[in-house]
Design a protein around this motif. Structure first.
Motif, PDB file in Angstrom:
ATOM      1  N   LEU A 231       0.925  -0.995   0.024  1.00  0.00           N
ATOM      2  CA  LEU A 231       0.020  -0.008  -0.023  1.00  0.00           C
ATOM      3  C   LEU A 231       0.929   1.330  -0.117  1.00  0.00           C
ATOM      4  O   LEU A 231       0.806   2.381  -0.795  1.00  0.00           O
ATOM      5  CB  LEU A 231      -0.993   0.058   1.297  1.00  0.00           C
ATOM      6  N   VAL A 232       1.948   1.233   0.866  1.00  0.00           N
ATOM      7  CA  VAL A 232       2.752   2.378   0.817  1.00  0.00           C
ATOM      8  C   VAL A 232       3.660   2.546  -0.489  1.00  0.00           C
ATOM      9  O   VAL A 232       3.895   3.764  -0.886  1.00  0.00           O
ATOM     10  CB  VAL A 232       3.728   2.376   2.091  1.00  0.00           C
ATOM     11  N   GLN A 233       3.798   1.353  -1.032  1.00  0.00           N
ATOM     12  CA  GLN A 233       4.679   1.387  -2.173  1.00  0.00           C
ATOM     13  C   GLN A 233       3.852   2.033  -3.159  1.00  0.00           C
ATOM     14  O   GLN A 233       4.108   2.883  -4.238  1.00  0.00           O
ATOM     15  CB  GLN A 233       5.204   0.065  -2.724  1.00  0.00           C
ATOM     16  N   ALA A 234       2.414   1.842  -3.191  1.00  0.00           N
ATOM     17  CA  ALA A 234       1.445   2.551  -4.154  1.00  0.00           C
ATOM     18  C   ALA A 234       1.498   3.883  -4.027  1.00  0.00           C
ATOM     19  O   ALA A 234       1.421   4.648  -4.916  1.00  0.00           O
ATOM     20  CB  ALA A 234       0.235   1.637  -4.057  1.00  0.00           C
ATOM     21  N   GLN A 235       1.650   4.433  -2.771  1.00  0.00           N
ATOM     22  CA  GLN A 235       1.719   5.910  -2.246  1.00  0.00           C
ATOM     23  C   GLN A 235       2.548   6.554  -2.683  1.00  0.00           C
ATOM     24  O   GLN A 235       2.644   7.522  -3.529  1.00  0.00           O
ATOM     25  CB  GLN A 235       1.647   5.923  -0.769  1.00  0.00           C
ATOM     26  N   GLU A 236       3.675   5.808  -2.982  1.00  0.00           N
ATOM     27  CA  GLU A 236       5.149   6.351  -3.401  1.00  0.00           C
ATOM     28  C   GLU A 236       4.830   6.592  -4.870  1.00  0.00           C
ATOM     29  O   GLU A 236       5.353   7.594  -5.628  1.00  0.00           O
ATOM     30  CB  GLU A 236       6.327   5.554  -3.209  1.00  0.00           C
TER      31      GLU A 236
ATOM     32  N   GLN B 258      -3.217  10.688   2.778  1.00  0.00           N
ATOM     33  CA  GLN B 258      -2.010  10.921   2.999  1.00  0.00           C
ATOM     34  C   GLN B 258      -1.209  11.480   1.698  1.00  0.00           C
ATOM     35  O   GLN B 258      -0.482  12.310   1.874  1.00  0.00           O
ATOM     36  CB  GLN B 258      -1.439   9.787   3.740  1.00  0.00           C
ATOM     37  N   VAL B 259      -1.424  10.792   0.601  1.00  0.00           N
ATOM     38  CA  VAL B 259      -0.656  11.223  -0.639  1.00  0.00           C
ATOM     39  C   VAL B 259      -1.129  12.710  -0.721  1.00  0.00           C
ATOM     40  O   VAL B 259      -0.373  13.738  -1.027  1.00  0.00           O
ATOM     41  CB  VAL B 259      -1.229  10.420  -1.679  1.00  0.00           C
ATOM     42  N   ALA B 260      -2.401  13.004  -0.775  1.00  0.00           N
ATOM     43  CA  ALA B 260      -2.867  14.161  -1.123  1.00  0.00           C
ATOM     44  C   ALA B 260      -2.309  15.339  -0.350  1.00  0.00           C
ATOM     45  O   ALA B 260      -1.783  16.410  -0.748  1.00  0.00           O
ATOM     46  CB  ALA B 260      -4.366  14.310  -1.041  1.00  0.00           C
ATOM     47  N   TRP B 261      -2.298  15.042   1.179  1.00  0.00           N
ATOM     48  CA  TRP B 261      -1.761  16.015   2.060  1.00  0.00           C
ATOM     49  C   TRP B 261      -0.369  15.944   1.967  1.00  0.00           C
ATOM     50  O   TRP B 261       0.422  17.272   2.260  1.00  0.00           O
ATOM     51  CB  TRP B 261      -2.398  15.830   3.387  1.00  0.00           C
ATOM     52  N   VAL B 262       0.573  15.164   1.841  1.00  0.00           N
ATOM     53  CA  VAL B 262       2.041  15.083   1.857  1.00  0.00           C
ATOM     54  C   VAL B 262       2.241  15.959   0.599  1.00  0.00           C
ATOM     55  O   VAL B 262       3.303  16.940   0.581  1.00  0.00           O
ATOM     56  CB  VAL B 262       2.371  13.757   1.828  1.00  0.00           C
ATOM     57  N   ARG B 263       1.672  15.826  -0.374  1.00  0.00           N
ATOM     58  CA  ARG B 263       1.996  16.571  -1.851  1.00  0.00           C
ATOM     59  C   ARG B 263       1.933  18.146  -1.631  1.00  0.00           C
ATOM     60  O   ARG B 263       2.564  18.712  -2.043  1.00  0.00           O
ATOM     61  CB  ARG B 263       1.231  16.190  -3.021  1.00  0.00           C
ATOM     62  N   LEU B 264       0.770  18.429  -0.963  1.00  0.00           N
ATOM     63  CA  LEU B 264       0.362  19.776  -0.538  1.00  0.00           C
ATOM     64  C   LEU B 264       1.573  20.234   0.338  1.00  0.00           C
ATOM     65  O   LEU B 264       1.958  21.601   0.250  1.00  0.00           O
ATOM     66  CB  LEU B 264      -0.782  19.908   0.351  1.00  0.00           C
ATOM     67  N   ALA B 265       2.038  19.569   1.598  1.00  0.00           N
ATOM     68  CA  ALA B 265       3.123  20.070   2.323  1.00  0.00           C
ATOM     69  C   ALA B 265       4.473  20.273   1.578  1.00  0.00           C
ATOM     70  O   ALA B 265       5.025  20.953   1.981  1.00  0.00           O
ATOM     71  CB  ALA B 265       3.045  18.793   3.531  1.00  0.00           C
ATOM     72  N   LEU B 266       4.832  19.075   0.703  1.00  0.00           N
ATOM     73  CA  LEU B 266       6.029  19.439  -0.192  1.00  0.00           C
ATOM     74  C   LEU B 266       5.979  20.791  -0.823  1.00  0.00           C
ATOM     75  O   LEU B 266       7.070  21.229  -1.048  1.00  0.00           O
ATOM     76  CB  LEU B 266       5.943  18.430  -1.222  1.00  0.00           C
ATOM     77  N   GLY B 267       4.638  21.219  -1.105  1.00  0.00           N
ATOM     78  CA  GLY B 267       4.703  22.618  -2.075  1.00  0.00           C
ATOM     79  C   GLY B 267       4.725  23.850  -1.178  1.00  0.00           C
ATOM     80  O   GLY B 267       4.926  25.047  -1.800  1.00  0.00           O
ATOM     81  N   LEU B 268       4.517  23.714   0.123  1.00  0.00           N
ATOM     82  CA  LEU B 268       4.810  24.939   1.013  1.00  0.00           C
ATOM     83  C   LEU B 268       6.148  25.589   0.671  1.00  0.00           C
ATOM     84  O   LEU B 268       7.089  24.769   0.622  1.00  0.00           O
ATOM     85  CB  LEU B 268       4.503  24.340   2.355  1.00  0.00           C
ATOM     86  N   PRO B 269       6.129  26.916   0.972  1.00  0.00           N
ATOM     87  CA  PRO B 269       7.413  27.635   0.744  1.00  0.00           C
ATOM     88  C   PRO B 269       7.984  27.733   1.778  1.00  0.00           C
ATOM     89  O   PRO B 269       9.678  27.718   1.672  1.00  0.00           O
ATOM     90  CB  PRO B 269       6.946  28.911   0.417  1.00  0.00           C
ATOM     91  N   GLN B 270       7.732  27.304   2.906  1.00  0.00           N
ATOM     92  CA  GLN B 270       8.481  27.146   4.371  1.00  0.00           C
ATOM     93  C   GLN B 270       7.798  26.482   5.340  1.00  0.00           C
ATOM     94  O   GLN B 270       6.444  26.272   5.189  1.00  0.00           O
ATOM     95  CB  GLN B 270       8.760  28.495   4.748  1.00  0.00           C
ATOM     96  N   PRO B 271       8.314  26.057   6.130  1.00  0.00           N
ATOM     97  CA  PRO B 271       7.730  25.241   7.422  1.00  0.00           C
ATOM     98  C   PRO B 271       6.822  26.493   8.152  1.00  0.00           C
ATOM     99  O   PRO B 271       7.053  27.587   8.282  1.00  0.00           O
ATOM    100  CB  PRO B 271       8.638  24.704   8.200  1.00  0.00           C
ATOM    101  N   PRO B 272       5.477  25.802   8.696  1.00  0.00           N
ATOM    102  CA  PRO B 272       4.749  26.670   9.422  1.00  0.00           C
ATOM    103  C   PRO B 272       5.307  26.946  10.734  1.00  0.00           C
ATOM    104  O   PRO B 272       6.293  26.231  11.168  1.00  0.00           O
ATOM    105  CB  PRO B 272       3.349  26.196   9.629  1.00  0.00           C
ATOM    106  N   GLN B 273       4.872  27.891  11.498  1.00  0.00           N
ATOM    107  CA  GLN B 273       5.214  28.163  12.987  1.00  0.00           C
ATOM    108  C   GLN B 273       4.574  26.904  13.783  1.00  0.00           C
ATOM    109  O   GLN B 273       3.733  26.539  13.800  1.00  0.00           O
ATOM    110  CB  GLN B 273       4.936  29.505  13.481  1.00  0.00           C
ATOM    111  N   ARG B 274       5.532  26.551  14.689  1.00  0.00           N
ATOM    112  CA  ARG B 274       5.052  25.582  15.783  1.00  0.00           C
ATOM    113  C   ARG B 274       3.851  26.404  16.685  1.00  0.00           C
ATOM    114  O   ARG B 274       4.273  27.644  16.889  1.00  0.00           O
ATOM    115  CB  ARG B 274       6.104  25.226  16.802  1.00  0.00           C
ATOM    116  N   HIS B 275       2.862  25.586  17.073  1.00  0.00           N
ATOM    117  CA  HIS B 275       1.915  26.198  17.987  1.00  0.00           C
ATOM    118  C   HIS B 275       2.434  26.302  19.499  1.00  0.00           C
ATOM    119  O   HIS B 275       3.412  25.809  19.798  1.00  0.00           O
ATOM    120  CB  HIS B 275       0.814  25.147  17.848  1.00  0.00           C
TER     121      HIS B 275
END
Length: 307
Positions: A52-57, A159-176
């Motif tokens: 399953l994770v290989q398919a995600q990759e 997970q695939v959809a959100w990891v893709r979005l996180a990869l596209g962020l210009p910078q990490p967000p601030q820690r809460h």
């Protein structure tokens, strides 16, 4: 079960938030395959999860979704310290069902015949029903028994959809701040587990690992991620017949709020990975559930337990 201690970190200024990288699923699949070979009693389960994770990759690397956010879509949230990728808010826009269909197509070529009915059942569901399952999963609801077996596949697509979005962020967000430190600063999802790293910049430093987008955020060692106390924290792990601990995961339990979160240590095994080692240490969850003292606080979208 055996009780373990912990040790303080020597890194004074670890990066507060670390976004995922494009090799996340490849590392995770490799670790799952390794654990499947070492765990005969869970071998078939972990082997399927590796597929399953290989398919995600494959989907992450090869598929272009139909919806792409504008380049500045998350700038305001990043500027004001808000999680830019909050789950329920984005679910209507994301082409996660396209990712799901690509996952099912990839798995269909690899899985055994006995596993095909689950894929066929999910493929036959209308889009509205799939959307309802995704909403339930993001709300951490186990769903009805007749569809519970479909949720890990839905979770994998999310997970695939959100990891893709996180990869596209210009910078990490601030820690809460302390009030919401248990939630991912990128997507506001709960942690899957925590991970103690062993690399130069984060040696012996503990991070919470997001269940959805795989962002990691720093949390001090020996501190409960739920109630933020440290005096009542202890560590439990399973032992084998020789009295040794065979797994890289322990349970960080809190006597104050009666919760626990898995802690995975790379000092035990450099290949350790939060999701993979969480799944491989399910016997520890079962032992703690039988004891009846602690409630699991970590959420793993690829393993949805019923009530």
């Amino acid at each position: 079960m055996h009780q373990y201690g912990t040790s303080p970190t020597g890194i004074l200024n670890p990066p507060p938030v670390v976004l995922p990288d494009r090799q996340l699923f490849a590392r995770r699949a490799r670790r799952l395959r390794e654990l499947a070979e070492r765990s005969p009693e869970l071998g078939d389960f972990l082997g399927f999860m590796a597929l399953l994770v290989q398919a995600q990759e494959a989907v992450l690397q090869e598929r272009q979704p139909s919806w792409q956010p504008a380049p500045d879509a998350f700038s305001l949230a990043l500027e004001h310290g808000m999680p830019p990728l909050q789950g329920q808010a984005l679910l209507r826009d994301l082409d996660w069902q396209g990712d799901l269909e690509a996952l099912l197509a990839n798995l269909e070529l690899r899985i055994a015949a006995r596993q095909r009915p689950v894929l066929e059942q999910l493929a036959a569901l209308p889009a509205t029903e799939r959307q309802r399952l995704a909403e339930q999963l993001l709300a951490q609801e186990p769903g009805a028994p007749e569809v519970r077996g479909l949720l890990p596949l839905v979770g994998a697509a999310l997970q695939v959809a959100w990891v893709r979005l996180a990869l596209g962020l210009p910078q990490p967000p601030q820690r809460h701040g302390d009030a919401s430190r248990v939630l991912c600063p990128t997507c506001a999802a709960p942690p899957l587990a925590s991970i103690v790293h062993a690399d130069r910049d984060r040696d012996n430093v503990r991070y919470l690992h997001c269940s959805l987008c795989a962002t990691e955020w720093h949390l001090e060692r020996s501190k409960c991620s739920c109630c933020n106390t440290s005096a009542q924290v202890r560590y439990l792990a399973l032992e084998d017949d020789a009295g040794k601990t065979p797994l890289a995961a322990q349970a960080e339990t809190c006597e104050s709020c009666d919760s626990y979160l898995k802690l995975v240590s790379k000092s035990f095994n450099l290949g350790a990975e939060p999701l993979a080692d969480d799944l491989a240490s399910l016997p520890l969850d079962f032992a703690l559930a039988e004891e009846g003292r602690y409630a699991r606080s970590g959420f793993n979208p690829l393993f949805i337990a019923g009530e």
